[in-house]
Design a protein around this motif. Structure first.
Motif, PDB file in Angstrom:
ATOM      1  N   SER A   1       0.868  -1.198   0.000  1.00 21.07           N
ATOM      2  CA  SER A   1       0.000   0.000   0.000  1.00 21.07           C
ATOM      3  C   SER A   1       0.897   1.238   0.000  1.00 21.07           C
ATOM      4  CB  SER A   1      -0.885   0.054   1.243  1.00 21.07           C
ATOM      5  OG  SER A   1      -1.526  -1.154   1.429  1.00 21.07           O
ATOM      6  N   LYS A   2       1.925   1.195   0.855  1.00 22.15           N
ATOM      7  CA  LYS A   2       2.851   2.335   0.940  1.00 22.15           C
ATOM      8  C   LYS A   2       3.672   2.425  -0.344  1.00 22.15           C
ATOM      9  CE  LYS A   2       3.121   2.534   5.932  1.00 22.15           C
ATOM     10  NZ  LYS A   2       2.710   1.192   6.397  1.00 22.15           N
ATOM     11  N   HIS A   3       3.932   1.280  -0.952  1.00 23.90           N
ATOM     12  CA  HIS A   3       4.671   1.265  -2.218  1.00 23.90           C
ATOM     13  C   HIS A   3       3.864   1.982  -3.297  1.00 23.90           C
ATOM     14  CE1 HIS A   3       6.141  -0.974  -5.933  1.00 23.90           C
ATOM     15  NE2 HIS A   3       7.151  -0.240  -5.552  1.00 23.90           N
ATOM     16  N   ALA A   4       2.565   1.705  -3.346  1.00 22.75           N
ATOM     17  CA  ALA A   4       1.696   2.352  -4.331  1.00 22.75           C
ATOM     18  C   ALA A   4       1.643   3.864  -4.080  1.00 22.75           C
ATOM     19  CB  ALA A   4       0.295   1.752  -4.270  1.00 22.75           C
ATOM     20  N   VAL A   5       1.637   4.246  -2.804  1.00 24.51           N
ATOM     21  CA  VAL A   5       1.597   5.678  -2.461  1.00 24.51           C
ATOM     22  C   VAL A   5       2.896   6.365  -2.920  1.00 24.51           C
ATOM     23  CG1 VAL A   5       1.572   7.295  -0.510  1.00 24.51           C
ATOM     24  CG2 VAL A   5      -0.063   5.416  -0.574  1.00 24.51           C
ATOM     25  N   ALA A   6       4.028   5.700  -2.711  1.00 30.03           N
ATOM     26  CA  ALA A   6       5.322   6.273  -3.144  1.00 30.03           C
ATOM     27  C   ALA A   6       5.342   6.427  -4.663  1.00 30.03           C
ATOM     28  CB  ALA A   6       6.466   5.373  -2.683  1.00 30.03           C
ATOM     29  N   TYR A   7       4.793   5.424  -5.350  1.00 36.32           N
ATOM     30  CA  TYR A   7       4.766   5.488  -6.820  1.00 36.32           C
ATOM     31  C   TYR A   7       3.836   6.600  -7.303  1.00 36.32           C
ATOM     32  CZ  TYR A   7       4.583   3.975 -11.658  1.00 36.32           C
ATOM     33  OH  TYR A   7       4.669   3.939 -13.031  1.00 36.32           O
ATOM     34  N   ARG A   8       2.726   6.781  -6.580  1.00 36.28           N
ATOM     35  CA  ARG A   8       1.786   7.853  -6.937  1.00 36.28           C
ATOM     36  C   ARG A   8       2.480   9.209  -6.803  1.00 36.28           C
ATOM     37  NH1 ARG A   8      -3.736   8.240  -3.631  1.00 36.28           N
ATOM     38  NH2 ARG A   8      -2.327   8.462  -1.896  1.00 36.28           N
ATOM     39  N   GLN A   9       3.251   9.341  -5.722  1.00 36.53           N
ATOM     40  CA  GLN A   9       3.965  10.602  -5.482  1.00 36.53           C
ATOM     41  C   GLN A   9       4.949  10.887  -6.629  1.00 36.53           C
ATOM     42  OE1 GLN A   9       5.355  10.574  -1.468  1.00 36.53           O
ATOM     43  NE2 GLN A   9       6.570  12.411  -1.744  1.00 36.53           N
ATOM     44  N   ILE A  10       5.707   9.869  -7.007  1.00 37.67           N
ATOM     45  CA  ILE A  10       6.682  10.040  -8.101  1.00 37.67           C
ATOM     46  C   ILE A  10       5.954  10.389  -9.399  1.00 37.67           C
ATOM     47  CG2 ILE A  10       8.335   8.784  -9.569  1.00 37.67           C
ATOM     48  CD1 ILE A  10       9.105   7.195  -7.070  1.00 37.67           C
ATOM     49  N   SER A  11       4.881   9.664  -9.667  1.00 42.59           N
ATOM     50  CA  SER A  11       4.147   9.870 -10.923  1.00 42.59           C
ATOM     51  C   SER A  11       3.554  11.268 -11.009  1.00 42.59           C
ATOM     52  CB  SER A  11       3.022   8.851 -11.060  1.00 42.59           C
ATOM     53  OG  SER A  11       3.564   7.579 -11.031  1.00 42.59           O
ATOM     54  N   LEU A  12       3.054  11.764  -9.869  1.00 40.74           N
ATOM     55  CA  LEU A  12       2.477  13.108  -9.877  1.00 40.74           C
ATOM     56  C   LEU A  12       3.555  14.164 -10.117  1.00 40.74           C
ATOM     57  CD1 LEU A  12      -0.141  12.794  -6.990  1.00 40.74           C
ATOM     58  CD2 LEU A  12      -0.628  12.982  -9.413  1.00 40.74           C
ATOM     59  N   ILE A  13       4.721  13.961  -9.505  1.00 37.03           N
ATOM     60  CA  ILE A  13       5.814  14.924  -9.715  1.00 37.03           C
ATOM     61  C   ILE A  13       6.302  14.857 -11.166  1.00 37.03           C
ATOM     62  CG2 ILE A  13       8.132  15.625  -8.987  1.00 37.03           C
ATOM     63  CD1 ILE A  13       7.407  14.319  -6.239  1.00 37.03           C
ATOM     64  N   LEU A  14       6.286  13.645 -11.731  1.00 40.20           N
ATOM     65  CA  LEU A  14       6.711  13.490 -13.135  1.00 40.20           C
ATOM     66  C   LEU A  14       5.628  13.953 -14.112  1.00 40.20           C
ATOM     67  CD1 LEU A  14       8.491  10.001 -13.026  1.00 40.20           C
ATOM     68  CD2 LEU A  14       9.568  12.148 -13.600  1.00 40.20           C
TER      69      LEU A  14
END
Lengths: 131, 510
Positions: free
Chosen positions: B273-286
């Motif tokens: 779940s936290k992994h998906a959140v970290a990926y969401r954060q990266i994707s939004l910044i990208l």
């Protein structure tokens, strides 16, 4: 996707280049003055595309050559000829001295860097110890 | 001293003196651990990018006029205009047995202060999962040492079994107990000198967790003597999202090494779940387009490509396996959330932990109705299959009847018997943390339950009785357990020996 002004931009870029095919600052200025005088409703769009294209062309034409120490004109000319013979497009050479290289050279062509300097060899050596 | 001089001389002699060609770019923008780089026209997807001051990055977004890189490490020294260089290498991590007993970060650098890791091999973090041809059906058990799991939701080597539940319901405990049990089995197997024994090596990936929790987990593993079989990959909450995003893939590469070299490994992803959140954060910044709950469109692929890398390989492909225990945290018991449903559909079953059961003291709080193993009894030894075959059904019936019986004062004898049996099974399944039970003892306890040896004991005393019987079976009654361990079957003579052992124990138990 080519824009509606692409043929116009190509012509304007051509107007901005000198007889060697290199972008010339004064010729670019002439084009900009001309664009201002016409005062077309599309002025801003054309200007934006023209400047983007000029920047792109400049990037592709510029060859930045750095030497670790003062270099003779003959070496520069030889290097210029050799690079021009390899790359079949007009090139604008910029020679500088970068003492941090210690000795050797560094050539930057668009986003490729060709380097053989004492600095790069020392850096490689340091990496081989730490990796 | 002379050896150092020789080393330096050797390095200088081997140093390439040819001119180098590198592809470079310059940083246009820098924010939240992500750099947008102009140039790098020859960059590969997922290639490592070198920035000044030994900062590394990974090229994740290859756009028409720029490259989006996630940065690993301290980015405070970087600034706009700094040069970025391609390295020609995909992000790799060290692999091998040298990593056992170590705590490393998402790129395999040691974090435990125990010195450098002298691993001779490395593998890229992103790899294609094994295809159809080298795979084999899961048929060998992976004992968790937890009765409720091994009897009702058995896990096989190469399976992906999700551990799902709300916060503080014992998800990590199940994973850690499983690791502890592997270490226990490994030690037992190595001591037996059995040439066919296959140890299970473990990788525990901590994603976005508090450092204190990771430290506690390490302490538990060290105290139980399991650390020598475990590698911990830690990307704590304080780490940047890029490291949190990479950690599971890095851990998976470490686990894959065992699988590809004909060994068995277990990997725990705590949590996805936290992994998906970290990926969401990266994707939004990208600036990638976001979809449901602001997750990017490829959030399913994020987990499917990771979990598909767990497999059981055929004999001619080395016969290795990589078992995955991903963990997902639900909110208010909602298993129908976006990420939970994604991971449920990818895995081969789930162990659902209920907050209510946990609060009632039923620990591990395994929900019988919602937990399932799609591999099923194929991953159980014959003896255990024989005694635990009906237990899931019995317990499910008990839960259903227990709910209705609250309103009924007068119950018929069959219902009463079912309720009685169910309550005893629930008590039998109660187990403390870091206290795994071997499969032969579990089989014996289940056999005693199915043969009504606990019926004369008050429900409240069943767990105490089970612990007493366990101690007896591990000491005086060892013969029957040894037979189950060696044959894996519950034959007539084994059953006779077991009966006499349990009867002996029953006489002493009060």
């Amino acid at each position: 996707m080519p824009s509606k002004f692409s043929s116009l931009i190509t012509k304007l870029v051509k107007e901005s280049t000198n007889e060697h095919g290199i972008i010339d600052k004064s010729l670019v200025n002439n084009v900009l003055v001309g664009l201002k005088e016409i005062n077309s409703p599309m002025h801003q769009e054309i200007l934006k595309e023209f400047l983007t294209e000029i920047t792109k062309t400049l990037r592709f034409q510029l060859v930045e050559v750095e030497f670790g120490s003062e270099t003779s004109k003959s070496v520069m000319t030889k290097l210029k000829d050799k690079i021009s013979a390899t790359i079949s497009r007009p090139l604008d050479f910029k020679f500088t001295t970068n003492k941090s290289l210690i000795a050797g050279y560094r050539i930057k062509l668009v986003d490729d860097v060709f380097e053989d300097s004492v600095q790069s060899r020392l850096s490689k050596l340091s990496q081989s110890f730490t990796s | 001293m002379s050896s150092i001089t020789d080393l330096i001389r050797k390095e200088i002699e081997n140093l390439s003196t040819d001119a180098t060609r590198t592809n470079v770019g310059s940083i246009i923008t820098l924010a939240d651990g992500v750099a947008k780089v102009d140039g790098l026209s020859k960059v590969m997807f997922n290639e490592m990018i070198e920035f000044p001051n030994n900062v590394l990055g990974i090229a994740l977004n290859l756009e028409e006029d720029s490259v989006g890189c996630v940065l690993l490490g301290d980015v405070s020294s970087l600034k706009e205009g700094d040069e970025a260089r391609t390295t020609g290498k995909l992000l790799s991590v060290p692999v091998g047995k040298e990593l056992l007993g170590r705590v490393v970060d998402a790129v395999g650098r040691p974090m435990d202060g125990k010195g450098a890791i002298n691993a001779s091999q490395s593998l890229p973090v992103e790899r294609i999962a094994p295809g159809i041809i080298p795979r084999k059906s899961v048929d060998q058990p992976l004992q968790t040492g937890i009765m409720a799991v091994d009897s009702m939701v058995p896990i096989g080597r190469g399976q992906r079994e999700l551990i799902i539940g709300d916060r503080s319901t014992g998800k990590t405990t199940i994973a850690i107990d499983t690791i502890i049990n592997q270490a226990k089995i490994n030690k037992q197997g190595e001591a037996s000198g059995d040439a066919n024994f296959r140890p299970v090596f473990c990788v525990y990936v901590a994603i976005g967790q508090k450092n204190a929790n990771v430290a506690r987990t390490i302490k538990t593993l060290e105290e139980s003597g399991a650390m020598e079989y475990v590698t911990i990959v830690s990307a704590p909450a304080a780490d940047n999202p890029a490291n949190q995003y990479l950690a599971p893939y890095a851990g998976c590469a470490m686990g894959e090494w065992y699988m590809e070299n004909g060994m068995d490994a277990l990997i725990v992803y705590d949590d996805l779940s936290k992994h998906a959140v970290a990926y969401r954060q990266i994707s939004l910044i990208l600036k990638r387009p976001s979809g449901r709950e602001a997750y990017p469109g490829d959030v399913f692929y994020l987990h499917s490509r990771l979990l598909e890398r767990s497999a059981r390989l055929k004999e001619d492909c080395g016969n290795g396996s990589l078992t995955a225990l991903p963990i997902i945290e639900t909110q208010m018991g909602d298993v129908a959330g976006y990420i939970p449903t994604n991971v449920i559909s990818i895995t081969d079953g789930q162990i659902f932990l209920e907050g209510d059961l946990f609060n009632k003291g039923i620990r591990p709080a395994v929900s019988v109705g919602l937990s399932v193993s799609r591999v099923g009894s194929a991953a159980q030894i014959k003896a255990y299959k024989k005694v635990a075959g009906k237990v899931k059904l019995e317990l499910a019936q008990f839960r259903e009847l227990a709910a209705f019986s609250q309103f009924e004062s007068d119950l018929d004898a069959t219902t009463k018997a079912s309720l009685d049996k169910g309550a005893r099974i629930v008590e039998l399944f109660k187990q403390t943390a870091a206290n795994p039970i071997s499969v032969e003892v579990q089989t014996s306890l289940m056999w005693a339950m199915q043969n009504n040896f606990f019926d004369s004991i008050a429900v409240g005393d069943v767990n105490r009785g089970a612990q007493s019987l366990r101690k007896y079976l591990e000491t005086q009654g060892k013969e029957a357990c040894d037979l189950i361990y060696s044959t894996g079957k519950l034959e007539e003579n084994t059953e006779q020996k077991l009966r006499s052992a349990v009867e002996d124990w029953k006489r002493t138990f009060s």
